[in-house]
Motif scaffolding. Sequence first.
Motif, PDB file in Angstrom:
ATOM      1  N   VAL A 147       0.844  -1.203   0.000  1.00  0.00           N
ATOM      2  CA  VAL A 147       0.000   0.000   0.000  1.00  0.00           C
ATOM      3  C   VAL A 147       0.875   1.246   0.000  1.00  0.00           C
ATOM      4  O   VAL A 147       0.631   2.209  -0.737  1.00  0.00           O
ATOM      5  N   ALA A 148       1.916   1.246   0.838  1.00  0.00           N
ATOM      6  CA  ALA A 148       2.841   2.380   0.855  1.00  0.00           C
ATOM      7  C   ALA A 148       3.512   2.535  -0.502  1.00  0.00           C
ATOM      8  O   ALA A 148       3.716   3.659  -0.986  1.00  0.00           O
ATOM      9  N   GLY A 149       3.845   1.409  -1.132  1.00  0.00           N
ATOM     10  CA  GLY A 149       4.491   1.470  -2.434  1.00  0.00           C
ATOM     11  C   GLY A 149       3.638   2.140  -3.481  1.00  0.00           C
ATOM     12  O   GLY A 149       4.126   2.973  -4.258  1.00  0.00           O
ATOM     13  N   GLU A 150       2.337   1.818  -3.523  1.00  0.00           N
ATOM     14  CA  GLU A 150       1.499   2.426  -4.547  1.00  0.00           C
ATOM     15  C   GLU A 150       0.996   3.804  -4.141  1.00  0.00           C
ATOM     16  O   GLU A 150       0.708   4.649  -4.980  1.00  0.00           O
ATOM     17  N   ALA A 167       5.518  -3.858  -2.925  1.00  0.00           N
ATOM     18  CA  ALA A 167       6.207  -3.973  -1.637  1.00  0.00           C
ATOM     19  C   ALA A 167       7.704  -3.742  -1.812  1.00  0.00           C
ATOM     20  O   ALA A 167       8.334  -3.013  -1.035  1.00  0.00           O
ATOM     21  N   VAL A 168       8.285  -4.348  -2.837  1.00  0.00           N
ATOM     22  CA  VAL A 168       9.715  -4.159  -3.106  1.00  0.00           C
ATOM     23  C   VAL A 168       9.994  -2.700  -3.466  1.00  0.00           C
ATOM     24  O   VAL A 168      10.993  -2.106  -3.023  1.00  0.00           O
ATOM     25  N   VAL A 184      -6.297   2.325  -3.489  1.00  0.00           N
ATOM     26  CA  VAL A 184      -5.905   2.104  -2.100  1.00  0.00           C
ATOM     27  C   VAL A 184      -6.894   1.169  -1.409  1.00  0.00           C
ATOM     28  O   VAL A 184      -6.512   0.211  -0.733  1.00  0.00           O
ATOM     29  N   LEU A 185      -8.183   1.433  -1.592  1.00  0.00           N
ATOM     30  CA  LEU A 185      -9.205   0.626  -0.922  1.00  0.00           C
ATOM     31  C   LEU A 185      -9.153  -0.841  -1.364  1.00  0.00           C
ATOM     32  O   LEU A 185      -9.373  -1.742  -0.557  1.00  0.00           O
ATOM     33  N   VAL A 186      -8.871  -1.068  -2.641  1.00  0.00           N
ATOM     34  CA  VAL A 186      -8.886  -2.453  -3.134  1.00  0.00           C
ATOM     35  C   VAL A 186      -7.818  -3.289  -2.449  1.00  0.00           C
ATOM     36  O   VAL A 186      -7.951  -4.520  -2.337  1.00  0.00           O
ATOM     37  N   ALA A 203       1.174   3.711 -10.678  1.00  0.00           N
ATOM     38  CA  ALA A 203       0.466   3.438 -11.928  1.00  0.00           C
ATOM     39  C   ALA A 203      -0.032   1.993 -11.973  1.00  0.00           C
ATOM     40  O   ALA A 203      -1.139   1.721 -12.450  1.00  0.00           O
ATOM     41  N   SER A 204       0.757   1.050 -11.460  1.00  0.00           N
ATOM     42  CA  SER A 204       0.325  -0.353 -11.431  1.00  0.00           C
ATOM     43  C   SER A 204      -0.932  -0.518 -10.586  1.00  0.00           C
ATOM     44  O   SER A 204      -1.889  -1.196 -10.992  1.00  0.00           O
ATOM     45  N   GLY A 205      -0.943   0.098  -9.390  1.00  0.00           N
ATOM     46  CA  GLY A 205      -2.122   0.004  -8.543  1.00  0.00           C
ATOM     47  C   GLY A 205      -3.344   0.612  -9.187  1.00  0.00           C
ATOM     48  O   GLY A 205      -4.462   0.066  -9.088  1.00  0.00           O
TER      49      GLY A 205
END
Length: 497
Positions: A51-54, A181-182, A249-251, A336-338
């Motif tokens: 979540v932090a990553g996206e 995450a990475v 984020v919610l997903v 962008a991926s999220g």
Amino acid sequence: MHDPLLVLGSIGLVCAVTITISVHGLRRSRTTRDFYVASRRVPPWMNASAVAGEYLSAASFLGVAGLIMAYGTHGLWFPVGYTAGFLSLLVFVAAPLRRSGAYTIPDLMSLRFPSKILRRLTAIIVVFTGWLYIVPQLHGAAIALSATTDLPAWLGPAIVILVVLPTVVSGGMRSVTLAQAVQYWFKLSALFIPTVFIVLRLGVGDASFIPDLANAFEVQLVNDTQSSTYRTISLVAALMLGTLGLSHVLVRFYTNPDGGTARRTTVLLLGLLAGFYTLPIILGIVARAVLPELGQSASADTALLQLPSALFSGLTGDLLTALVAGGAFAAFLSTASGLVVSISGVVSQEFFGGTVRGFRVGAILAMVLPIVATFVTTGLALAGAVAMVFTFTASSLAPVVLLAIWWRGLTVTGAVSGMVTGGAMSLAALLAGHLLDDAGLTMAVLQYPALWVVPLVLVVTMLVSALGSQRPPENTDEVLARLHLPESLKQGTTQSS
């Protein structure tokens, strides 16, 4: 000039790691649940990192320092609002959202109300919001690449697109989760390492190297002369509530095993965000002292990219610049991926029966409009552009999502009225604020409308629900119990019956 080979090598490493992880996700993603919610088996520590990553997008990585450069203390409120948004999410949304068992926000609304109109309206807002949010990521990629190499700016968005689409299409949510995450830890390292070098340089280096270096931490942050109490409160409100309406984020909370782990994910996430945002604040303050000319130009968002070479000569400056550029691209790719996953899920559910093939088609469609918009628009400041997206989601989706979870009296007509009112009023105010040549409180009210639009939406939604002819669905109590009762209690009730 920076060494373009080092910068391209850093960006290439980030892209290669992302693609490698997506190939791993392809081998493990076998079912529809894998593509949409990673089979709901993501542990809290990994989900918090993802979540932090996206969430730490172009606005967070480059934009926060850019706003501090341009607006001084006003820019400090952005990381406060971004982080506080997850406190709201922890208190009001995280656990009920996971217990809903939904895949998307339209699924959540359908759980409360069997209305095709409401579901379709929710889907349209989710897709529109995602499109708006992708555009700053592509702009950020163009800024980062053009500021650090001699390559044309359009190549930056092209790199993001060419990496994001295969990542999402190959493994869906499962591969994206690990990649994000990475990427969080890479982004953290990409700012932490330069910060350590710069702090040491300030403490023990030769102050004559840069004339203003010795006073870097003593330079007063200049208040934005047009800022006001209203502007600050409205901005923080938009960032806090806007998080509740960000579908990408919610997903992620649908991927937790249960409501308890969703809450633990959010607690861990707050720590990760607080740790990260300390770094661009420090670097933005130093950049304001070392590169004061950027604060008066449109290139303030490049402050972090230019700071290492301003403080260090030779290979050290080039390596630190390459590290920051790589971290910036990790931010663009992960966010962008999220967003593409979120849009793909909604498009697939609404138009392709929720199939894996529909998910992949949705991923391609998710990038079409942002690509066009990127090349026909020019840069608002990155964080400012994202703040507009937060204002829209805070006004349109967030109030209705909160009421759907916590208020029994909500009706379909009330929810539709609230979404339409919030979306229309916020967009109209933002457009007027950027077209009118004015200053003072009037301009602040238009450019930062969350403080008056959100209460208006809540009043409209509740009045229409209470005074209209419709009544809440008959299964409302059952649905609310599903959202709020702990899983263990519900299982015990089921067994006893």
